[in-house]
Design a protein around this motif. Structure first.
Motif, PDB file in Angstrom:
ATOM      1  N   TYR A  68     -61.295  20.335-114.121  1.00  0.00           N
ATOM      2  CA  TYR A  68     -60.001  20.689-113.429  1.00  0.00           C
ATOM      3  C   TYR A  68     -59.443  19.820-112.392  1.00  0.00           C
ATOM      4  N   THR A  69     -58.197  20.035-112.186  1.00  0.00           N
ATOM      5  CA  THR A  69     -57.840  19.508-110.864  1.00  0.00           C
ATOM      6  C   THR A  69     -57.518  20.267-109.719  1.00  0.00           C
ATOM      7  N   ARG A  70     -57.988  20.001-108.593  1.00  0.00           N
ATOM      8  CA  ARG A  70     -58.228  20.772-107.260  1.00  0.00           C
ATOM      9  C   ARG A  70     -56.646  20.568-106.597  1.00  0.00           C
ATOM     10  N   LEU A  71     -56.284  21.816-106.477  1.00  0.00           N
ATOM     11  CA  LEU A  71     -55.008  21.794-105.509  1.00  0.00           C
ATOM     12  C   LEU A  71     -55.109  22.346-104.367  1.00  0.00           C
ATOM     13  N   PHE A  72     -54.269  21.893-103.183  1.00  0.00           N
ATOM     14  CA  PHE A  72     -54.177  22.729-102.037  1.00  0.00           C
ATOM     15  C   PHE A  72     -52.977  23.456-101.781  1.00  0.00           C
ATOM     16  N   VAL A  73     -53.021  24.546-101.176  1.00  0.00           N
ATOM     17  CA  VAL A  73     -51.825  25.124-100.953  1.00  0.00           C
ATOM     18  C   VAL A  73     -51.800  26.148 -99.517  1.00  0.00           C
ATOM     19  N   ASN A  74     -50.923  26.040 -98.757  1.00  0.00           N
ATOM     20  CA  ASN A  74     -50.875  26.479 -97.412  1.00  0.00           C
ATOM     21  C   ASN A  74     -50.818  28.143 -97.278  1.00  0.00           C
ATOM     22  N   LEU A  75     -51.261  28.914 -98.218  1.00  0.00           N
ATOM     23  CA  LEU A  75     -51.297  30.242 -98.049  1.00  0.00           C
ATOM     24  C   LEU A  75     -52.721  30.686 -98.208  1.00  0.00           C
ATOM     25  N   GLY A  76     -52.981  31.670 -97.554  1.00  0.00           N
ATOM     26  CA  GLY A  76     -54.614  32.234 -97.548  1.00  0.00           C
ATOM     27  C   GLY A  76     -54.462  33.630 -97.015  1.00  0.00           C
ATOM     28  N   THR A  77     -55.519  34.239 -96.625  1.00  0.00           N
ATOM     29  CA  THR A  77     -55.927  35.510 -96.288  1.00  0.00           C
ATOM     30  C   THR A  77     -54.736  36.170 -95.283  1.00  0.00           C
ATOM     31  N   LYS A  78     -54.438  35.311 -94.128  1.00  0.00           N
ATOM     32  CA  LYS A  78     -53.813  35.701 -93.268  1.00  0.00           C
ATOM     33  C   LYS A  78     -52.359  35.943 -93.656  1.00  0.00           C
ATOM     34  N   ASP A  79     -51.820  35.559 -94.905  1.00  0.00           N
ATOM     35  CA  ASP A  79     -50.571  35.865 -95.363  1.00  0.00           C
ATOM     36  C   ASP A  79     -50.486  37.113 -96.243  1.00  0.00           C
ATOM     37  N   GLY A  80     -51.807  38.089 -96.221  1.00  0.00           N
ATOM     38  CA  GLY A  80     -51.896  39.430 -96.575  1.00  0.00           C
ATOM     39  C   GLY A  80     -52.492  39.307 -98.326  1.00  0.00           C
ATOM     40  N   PHE A  81     -52.973  38.226 -98.540  1.00  0.00           N
ATOM     41  CA  PHE A  81     -53.311  38.270 -99.947  1.00  0.00           C
ATOM     42  C   PHE A  81     -54.894  38.379-100.077  1.00  0.00           C
ATOM     43  N   PHE A  82     -55.029  38.950-101.235  1.00  0.00           N
ATOM     44  CA  PHE A  82     -56.448  39.254-101.679  1.00  0.00           C
ATOM     45  C   PHE A  82     -56.428  38.167-102.780  1.00  0.00           C
ATOM     46  N   LYS A  83     -57.824  37.927-103.246  1.00  0.00           N
ATOM     47  CA  LYS A  83     -58.091  36.767-104.581  1.00  0.00           C
ATOM     48  C   LYS A  83     -57.093  37.453-105.781  1.00  0.00           C
ATOM     49  N   ALA A  84     -56.957  38.630-106.033  1.00  0.00           N
ATOM     50  CA  ALA A  84     -56.177  38.933-107.226  1.00  0.00           C
ATOM     51  C   ALA A  84     -54.672  38.962-107.200  1.00  0.00           C
ATOM     52  N   SER A  85     -54.439  39.373-106.013  1.00  0.00           N
ATOM     53  CA  SER A  85     -52.929  39.432-105.737  1.00  0.00           C
ATOM     54  C   SER A  85     -52.606  37.689-105.590  1.00  0.00           C
ATOM     55  N   PHE A  86     -53.499  37.100-105.021  1.00  0.00           N
ATOM     56  CA  PHE A  86     -52.892  35.700-104.890  1.00  0.00           C
ATOM     57  C   PHE A  86     -52.923  35.020-106.325  1.00  0.00           C
ATOM     58  N   LEU A  87     -53.950  35.242-107.081  1.00  0.00           N
ATOM     59  CA  LEU A  87     -53.844  34.819-108.571  1.00  0.00           C
ATOM     60  C   LEU A  87     -52.703  34.958-109.179  1.00  0.00           C
ATOM     61  N   GLN A  88     -52.468  36.465-109.151  1.00  0.00           N
ATOM     62  CA  GLN A  88     -51.124  36.776-109.795  1.00  0.00           C
ATOM     63  C   GLN A  88     -49.791  36.075-109.214  1.00  0.00           C
ATOM     64  N   PHE A  89     -49.997  35.840-107.839  1.00  0.00           N
ATOM     65  CA  PHE A  89     -48.590  35.420-107.268  1.00  0.00           C
ATOM     66  C   PHE A  89     -48.499  33.930-107.889  1.00  0.00           C
ATOM     67  N   ILE A  90     -49.487  33.069-107.763  1.00  0.00           N
ATOM     68  CA  ILE A  90     -49.389  31.655-108.280  1.00  0.00           C
ATOM     69  C   ILE A  90     -48.968  31.651-109.917  1.00  0.00           C
ATOM     70  N   LEU A  91     -49.550  32.613-110.623  1.00  0.00           N
ATOM     71  CA  LEU A  91     -49.482  32.544-112.071  1.00  0.00           C
ATOM     72  C   LEU A  91     -47.839  33.171-112.331  1.00  0.00           C
ATOM     73  N   ASP A  92     -47.458  34.081-111.504  1.00  0.00           N
ATOM     74  CA  ASP A  92     -45.957  34.216-111.862  1.00  0.00           C
ATOM     75  C   ASP A  92     -45.107  33.299-111.488  1.00  0.00           C
ATOM     76  N   LEU A  93     -45.313  32.563-110.262  1.00  0.00           N
ATOM     77  CA  LEU A  93     -44.418  31.560-110.053  1.00  0.00           C
ATOM     78  C   LEU A  93     -44.436  30.454-110.973  1.00  0.00           C
ATOM     79  N   SER A  94     -45.713  30.218-111.607  1.00  0.00           N
ATOM     80  CA  SER A  94     -45.597  29.029-112.283  1.00  0.00           C
ATOM     81  C   SER A  94     -45.644  29.234-114.038  1.00  0.00           C
TER      82      SER A  94
END
Length: 560
Positions: free
Chosen positions: A478-504
């Motif tokens: 895998y390639t490891r990517l950094f992104v400046n979003l985290g739990t402070k932005d209101g994400f749980f792992k599932a919602s963050f997963l779907q957020f990045i999959l939907d955008l990409s």
């Protein structure tokens, strides 16, 4: 048994609920209404979706508010347009004998100028989605300074969707409120933080157990290989003729892909996802509510706030990462005293997640065999025959044509007529399932059988050669990517997963592990898909902040 009369409601409200057929309050209504009628007590109500929460806060609001004062006195905040409209619809029914009381819905995807016009006409209760309400505040189109009561409905869903900052901004703009009422199906830490910051010693009522699933839902799971998920889904639909249900997928790409496949094969289904305009979304939902559609396939984000009665089945095409998400999904069925079925399609390596879900929702999950082709055909035949026997022939002028029918079929036996009818209805269906394979995973070694799940830790998923373990950020898989979003932005792992999959527009199998911190996250992605993900996400805006995504081993760009 408790009645609505004993809760302390006014004569006008009692008359309205009686005409609606309400006799006994639900548990959340029974415990919440007397507390809320005091008007000065902060309140937290934890109960599953579909337990009557709208009446639990709506009836006290309608009694406490001064109908002769035409300015906003109560604010109900909810996550989606659909829920917003549903709440207004119910409040309109409850206030039937309070003609001076006015309720307005404000939400995104509709004309803001018309909503501003409705507000200026004079209104006591505003039901709003967070984003549109913030927009109205910034335009100075609504004054919240005289708001006495704030209701946060489906609070966990709002935070899971990233609305925490909006909710806190709204609460800061209601300085004169007498009480805040928070209703939620679950109590994640973020909700507890909001309650501590903005509520004063709230009364707390829990109906059932937090995260517990509805006991009227039968939770079933079916084990198959990942490559057979679609065939398993199709077989489960065919084995349950008359199903009226929602299928949940992780990504909008999966939702659209499956909907297109099933539509080509003759199923009444449409997809609900983030690429639809509000007009398209409304059209799909109206068709589903009218039962023109048998099935709706949706992502968790797109399905937020959907409240449709009579749903018989929920199908998890894949298990969600978070148990809270599973609870929300399954809660779409088994409502208002009815029973429902929640099915999950899993592969054998997910057995440990089943145990986690089962432990937290405190309801057993039942392993069932994926039906074989003959079972499906038999079920379809029985359903067809039942419909045929129940056909109403009393309203047509069939007697006129009966002599012609008798003459036409004079030389055909009753048995042959039945075969012809069956052939017309099932010819393609029977050919499809004639040589269908067994989709179940069978245990190869009795020592590895645990509650029907084949687990061999030495072998791969299919019992073949051992799989190479993919290391996080180190092996080159895998390639490891950094992104400046985290739990402070209101994400749980599932919602963050779907957020990045939907955008990409990538599939879940392109991703590895996700490591979330408070301010930043690291995402494993297939090297072939890394550039696509960076191009799709880097530079986008999230709540007014620019998203930054780059390879984890490269230096982030300097800010100017």
């Amino acid at each position: 048994m408790t009645t609505f009369e004993s809760l302390g409601l006014s004569e006008e409200l009692l008359r309205a609920v009686t005409e609606l057929g309400y006799i006994n309050p639900t548990p959340i209504q029974e415990q919440a209404v007397p507390v809320l009628l005091s008007g000065t007590k902060d309140f937290i109500g934890l109960a599953q979706t579909g337990t009557g929460k709208t009446a639990a806060f709506g009836l006290p609001l309608l009694q406490l508010i001064q109908a002769d004062q035409r300015y906003p006195q109560a604010l109900v905040i909810c996550p989606t347009r659909e829920l917003c409209l549903q709440i207004v619809k119910e409040l309109e029914l409850f206030k039937k004998y309070q003609p001076a009381m006015h309720v307005v819905a404000v939400y995104g995807g509709s004309s803001i100028s018309m909503q501003i016009r409705d507000l200026r006409r004079g209104v006591q209760i505003v039901v709003a989605t967070p984003g549109r309400l913030i927009d109205l505040i910034e335009r100075k189109a609504i004054n919240l300074e005289q708001i006495k009561y704030v209701v946060l409905d489906e609070a966990d869903e709002m935070l899971n969707m990233g609305f925490q900052e909006d909710i806190e901004a709204i609460l800061k703009n209601t300085p004169e409120r007498d009480s805040t009422w928070l209703f939620s199906a679950t109590m994640p830490p973020a909700i507890r933080q909001v309650s501590k910051r903005y509520m004063d010693n709230p009364a707390e009522v829990t109906v059932g157990k937090v995260n517990a699933a509805n006991k009227s839902i039968d939770h079933q799971y079916f084990i198959t290989q990942a490559m057979h998920r679609y065939e398993t889904l199709k077989r489960l639909i065919d084995f349950n003729p008359g199903m009226y249900g929602i299928i949940f997928t992780r990504t909008k790409l999966d939702a659209q892909d499956i909907a297109e496949k099933l539509t080509r094969e003759g199923y009444d289904i449409e997809a609900l996802h983030g690429d639809l305009s509000q007009e398209q979304r409304t059209k799909v939902m109206n068709k589903f509510r009218d039962k023109t559609l048998q099935l709706l396939i949706a992502t968790d984000v797109a399905a937020r706030g959907i409240d449709v009665s009579g749903i018989t089945h929920v199908i998890n095409y894949e298990l969600p990462d978070d148990v809270e998400v599973y609870t929300h999904r399954s809660g779409r069925t088994g409502r208002a005293g009815k029973t429902g079925i929640c099915m999950s399609i899993i592969h054998q390596r997910e057995s440990f997640r089943l145990k986690q879900i089962e432990r937290i929702i405190q309801v057993p999950m039942h392993k069932l065999e994926i039906p074989n082709g003959k079972d499906v055909c038999r079920k379809q035949f029985n359903h067809f025959m039942d419909r045929l026997l129940a056909t109403d022939i009393s309203h047509g002028d069939y007697e006129t044509y009966l002599p012609l029918l008798i003459e036409k079929f004079a030389d055909v036996s009753k048995e042959d007529v039945l075969k012809m009818v069956a052939a017309q209805e099932f010819d393609r269906f029977l050919k499809y399932y004639e040589n269908s394979e067994d989709l179940n995973i069978r245990s190869r070694d009795p020592r590895d059988r645990r509650e029907g799940i084949s687990v061999d830790r030495r072998r791969g998923e299919d019992g073949g050669a051992p799989r190479e373990r993919k290391q996080f950020g180190g092996s080159g898989n895998y390639t490891r990517l950094f992104v400046n979003l985290g739990t402070k932005d209101g994400f749980f792992k599932a919602s963050f997963l779907q957020f990045i999959l939907d955008l990409s527009d990538l599939r879940k199998d392109a991703l590895g592990r996700i490591d979330m911190k408070e301010m930043n996250s690291w995402v494993e992605v297939d090297p072939k898909a890394a550039d696509q993900m960076i191009r799709s996400i880097d530079g986008k805006n999230f709540h007014g902040r620019k998203i930054r995504m780059n390879p984890a081993d490269s230096a982030p760009p300097r800010r100017k």
